[in-house]
Design a protein around this motif. Sequence first.
Motif, mmCIF file in Angstrom:
data_model
loop_
_atom_site.group_PDB
_atom_site.id
_atom_site.type_symbol
_atom_site.label_atom_id
_atom_site.label_comp_id
_atom_site.label_asym_id
_atom_site.label_seq_id
_atom_site.Cartn_x
_atom_site.Cartn_y
_atom_site.Cartn_z
ATOM 1 N N ARG A 349 6.089 -12.512 15.762
ATOM 2 C CA ARG A 349 6.063 -11.004 15.842
ATOM 3 C C ARG A 349 6.755 -10.373 14.799
ATOM 4 N NH1 ARG A 349 7.594 -9.393 21.916
ATOM 5 N NH2 ARG A 349 6.670 -10.800 23.319
ATOM 6 N N LYS A 350 7.969 -10.914 14.326
ATOM 7 C CA LYS A 350 8.375 -10.498 13.448
ATOM 8 C C LYS A 350 7.566 -10.515 11.958
ATOM 9 C CE LYS A 350 12.960 -10.536 10.734
ATOM 10 N NZ LYS A 350 12.492 -10.129 9.483
ATOM 11 N N GLU A 351 6.882 -11.450 11.800
ATOM 12 C CA GLU A 351 6.321 -11.771 10.561
ATOM 13 C C GLU A 351 5.043 -10.750 10.627
ATOM 14 O OE1 GLU A 351 2.906 -15.256 9.835
ATOM 15 O OE2 GLU A 351 4.803 -15.900 10.177
ATOM 16 N N SER A 352 4.559 -10.508 11.823
ATOM 17 C CA SER A 352 3.345 -9.728 11.794
ATOM 18 C C SER A 352 3.941 -8.056 11.681
ATOM 19 C CB SER A 352 2.345 -9.688 13.221
ATOM 20 O OG SER A 352 2.038 -10.898 13.591
ATOM 21 N N ILE A 353 5.250 -7.849 12.301
ATOM 22 C CA ILE A 353 5.497 -6.606 12.062
ATOM 23 C C ILE A 353 5.840 -6.122 10.678
ATOM 24 C CG2 ILE A 353 7.401 -4.919 12.521
ATOM 25 C CD1 ILE A 353 7.311 -6.317 15.153
ATOM 26 N N ASP A 354 6.460 -7.246 9.990
ATOM 27 C CA ASP A 354 6.872 -6.950 8.676
ATOM 28 C C ASP A 354 5.340 -6.868 7.788
ATOM 29 O OD1 ASP A 354 9.364 -7.285 9.223
ATOM 30 O OD2 ASP A 354 9.789 -9.223 8.464
ATOM 31 N N ALA A 355 4.640 -7.649 7.960
ATOM 32 C CA ALA A 355 3.213 -7.787 7.309
ATOM 33 C C ALA A 355 2.577 -6.298 7.437
ATOM 34 C CB ALA A 355 2.299 -8.849 7.646
ATOM 35 N N PHE A 356 2.651 -5.752 8.540
ATOM 36 C CA PHE A 356 1.966 -4.608 8.849
ATOM 37 C C PHE A 356 2.847 -3.349 8.031
ATOM 38 C CE2 PHE A 356 0.997 -0.490 11.421
ATOM 39 C CZ PHE A 356 -0.382 -0.562 11.197
ATOM 40 N N GLN A 357 3.900 -3.549 8.036
ATOM 41 C CA GLN A 357 4.874 -2.393 7.351
ATOM 42 C C GLN A 357 4.785 -2.509 6.038
ATOM 43 O OE1 GLN A 357 5.035 -0.138 9.814
ATOM 44 N NE2 GLN A 357 7.360 0.162 9.304
ATOM 45 N N SER A 358 4.265 -3.607 5.466
ATOM 46 C CA SER A 358 4.155 -3.830 3.720
ATOM 47 C C SER A 358 2.827 -3.386 3.484
ATOM 48 C CB SER A 358 4.689 -5.104 3.540
ATOM 49 O OG SER A 358 3.962 -6.402 4.087
ATOM 50 N N GLY A 359 1.803 -3.259 4.623
ATOM 51 C CA GLY A 359 0.585 -2.764 3.978
ATOM 52 C C GLY A 359 -0.545 -3.759 4.439
ATOM 53 N N PHE A 364 -3.190 -2.538 14.308
ATOM 54 C CA PHE A 364 -2.221 -3.379 14.913
ATOM 55 C C PHE A 364 -2.676 -3.504 16.368
ATOM 56 C CE2 PHE A 364 2.258 -5.047 14.070
ATOM 57 C CZ PHE A 364 2.343 -6.283 15.036
ATOM 58 N N LEU A 365 -3.178 -4.528 16.891
ATOM 59 C CA LEU A 365 -3.316 -4.566 18.290
ATOM 60 C C LEU A 365 -2.299 -5.080 19.235
ATOM 61 C CD1 LEU A 365 -6.868 -6.285 18.260
ATOM 62 C CD2 LEU A 365 -6.404 -3.807 17.607
ATOM 63 N N ILE A 366 -1.762 -4.452 20.154
ATOM 64 C CA ILE A 366 -0.693 -4.467 20.714
ATOM 65 C C ILE A 366 -0.899 -4.500 22.276
ATOM 66 C CG2 ILE A 366 1.876 -3.702 21.019
ATOM 67 C CD1 ILE A 366 1.755 -2.443 18.184
ATOM 68 N N SER A 367 -0.217 -5.527 23.117
ATOM 69 C CA SER A 367 -0.312 -5.299 24.471
ATOM 70 C C SER A 367 0.886 -4.318 24.938
ATOM 71 C CB SER A 367 -0.272 -6.663 25.213
ATOM 72 O OG SER A 367 1.178 -7.203 25.064
ATOM 73 N N LEU A 368 0.372 -3.367 25.781
ATOM 74 C CA LEU A 368 1.477 -2.334 25.899
ATOM 75 C C LEU A 368 2.797 -2.830 26.344
ATOM 76 C CD1 LEU A 368 1.512 0.834 26.121
ATOM 77 C CD2 LEU A 368 0.827 0.737 28.675
ATOM 78 N N LYS A 369 2.791 -3.700 27.292
ATOM 79 C CA LYS A 369 4.077 -4.159 27.830
ATOM 80 C C LYS A 369 4.900 -4.857 26.900
ATOM 81 C CE LYS A 369 4.500 -1.658 31.803
ATOM 82 N NZ LYS A 369 4.830 -2.536 33.003
ATOM 83 N N ALA A 370 4.271 -5.623 26.045
ATOM 84 C CA ALA A 370 5.005 -6.608 25.118
ATOM 85 C C ALA A 370 5.552 -5.802 23.792
ATOM 86 C CB ALA A 370 3.980 -7.660 24.698
ATOM 87 N N GLY A 371 4.826 -4.619 23.371
ATOM 88 C CA GLY A 371 5.063 -4.197 22.241
ATOM 89 C C GLY A 371 5.456 -2.650 21.995
ATOM 90 N N GLY A 372 5.587 -2.125 23.279
ATOM 91 C CA GLY A 372 5.649 -0.594 23.825
ATOM 92 C C GLY A 372 7.073 -0.088 23.144
ATOM 93 N N VAL A 373 8.105 -0.925 23.213
ATOM 94 C CA VAL A 373 9.455 -0.624 23.061
ATOM 95 C C VAL A 373 10.133 -1.326 21.694
ATOM 96 C CG1 VAL A 373 9.927 0.026 25.164
ATOM 97 C CG2 VAL A 373 10.419 -2.367 24.591
ATOM 98 N N GLY A 374 10.736 -0.435 21.175
ATOM 99 C CA GLY A 374 11.833 -1.192 20.233
ATOM 100 C C GLY A 374 11.337 -1.481 18.919
ATOM 101 N N LEU A 375 10.112 -1.160 18.559
ATOM 102 C CA LEU A 375 9.447 -1.716 17.355
ATOM 103 C C LEU A 375 9.432 -0.575 16.353
ATOM 104 C CD1 LEU A 375 6.600 -3.989 18.443
ATOM 105 C CD2 LEU A 375 9.121 -4.615 17.962
ATOM 106 N N ASN A 376 9.570 -0.515 15.087
ATOM 107 C CA ASN A 376 9.375 0.490 14.208
ATOM 108 C C ASN A 376 8.016 0.048 13.293
ATOM 109 O OD1 ASN A 376 9.422 2.185 11.986
ATOM 110 N ND2 ASN A 376 11.671 1.461 11.452
ATOM 111 N N LEU A 377 6.915 1.017 13.356
ATOM 112 C CA LEU A 377 5.698 0.648 12.847
ATOM 113 C C LEU A 377 5.249 1.944 12.248
ATOM 114 C CD1 LEU A 377 4.101 -1.304 15.775
ATOM 115 C CD2 LEU A 377 5.060 -2.321 13.601
#
Length: 466
Positions: A349-359, A364-377
Amino acid sequence: TFQADLREYQIKGFQWLHRLSVWGVGGCLADDMGLGKTLQAMALLLHRAPDGVGLVVAPTSVCTNWEAEIKRFAPTLNPVILGGANRAERVSGLKGFDVLIVSYALLQIEEELLGTVVWNTIVLDEAQAIKNRMTKRSRAAMALQGHFRLMTTGTPIENHLGELWNLFRFLNPGLLGSLERFNERFAIPIERYRDREASQRLKTLIRPFILRRTKNQVLQELPPLTEIVLHVEMGSEESAFYESLRQRAMAALEGADDGGDGQNHLAILAELMTLRRACCNSRLVQSDLVLPSAKLETFKDVARTLLDNRHKALVFSQFVGHLTIIREFLVAEGISFQYLDGSTPVAKRKESIDAFQSGVGDFFLISLKAGGVGLNLTAADYVIHMDPWWNPAVEDQASNRAHRFGQMRPVTVYRLVTRGTIEEKIVELHAQKRDLADDLLEGGDMSGRLSAAELLGLIRMPLNGA
């Protein structure tokens, strides 16, 4: 030392939390999503650190975020993520300036271990996670002992007032009385009879312990958010399939609204789930039935337009199967994307988030309940909700992964809604759900829960809306 410049409203939030801790009562920081609740809670953890160990309980998806933020903004604190072997040993070795970070899933498993410690400060992040008093998660949270209890949540009320009662049972036990008495004094008069006087009494009772600021009140500099509903029209084959499922559901549920709500609710919700899947793609109902999907075609058009104009988008669906179908399209087109669902390991998860934030990745495909809170995208400036969830607060939380601190561009939110189907009815319910929270936090009218008869009414609406 705290290595972040707090805005004026965040300083006031910290001061409010500190006052409550001195008084010995718990508080709920209910600021709008994206206003830095984590930062304010962290400031308090640092301030109280010399007096003992802190505990942060958070969704699995944001535990590593808490660790990273503490290291960045409060390096004198020592974040410790609980996991692996020798957990009892790790807990017993904690000391001042240590902050133990635990997922809600692990809180359930280690209820006894974590309940034996008297924590100096307890932070429940995204505290709506314990809204249901009947869950093991709620029971484990209630077993925690601490000198000061703090909750952070942008949605203290998602569905009904019983959730608020349970949050306060953790924060300040006894304040709202027993559940039976609470229902008698507040929940039934407010939800069923729209009793303004009862609503005002409850608001007065909880106001000292909830602090809520909205983006409009404090963040004039945040770029604008535009929300657009994209109405999707089914083709003849897809609409015929949907209507056949609706007719079958009606036949199966004949007489289901005649009392006995418990079992009937489950049967009706199961049929509603099938219809909601059919609104997305026939393959989600019948895997070998490949009909043209109006929703998939709409997504393809939107995706190509966004790519042509160099935009990046978060794509949310409550159905992992729906994300799989979208994923197939992106792979076939050679479009770069990141992916996250409930089964994604924390490190990935962290790897994917960091990769997306760096371009890296246009979507970014995200299941609503798994990634709907707490992430900075904030690398995304578009958000696409492929299917409406029952509660708008959950969708709003997800949209605010992009529309938050650090976002420099206007954000556009697309909601794909299939015309003349159950989805349109769900969107109508959204306004009522928002009223429920707004009445106690800001002002408005209340709405209650749906009965079996009301749920059945959603199915009775044919495709043409007649």
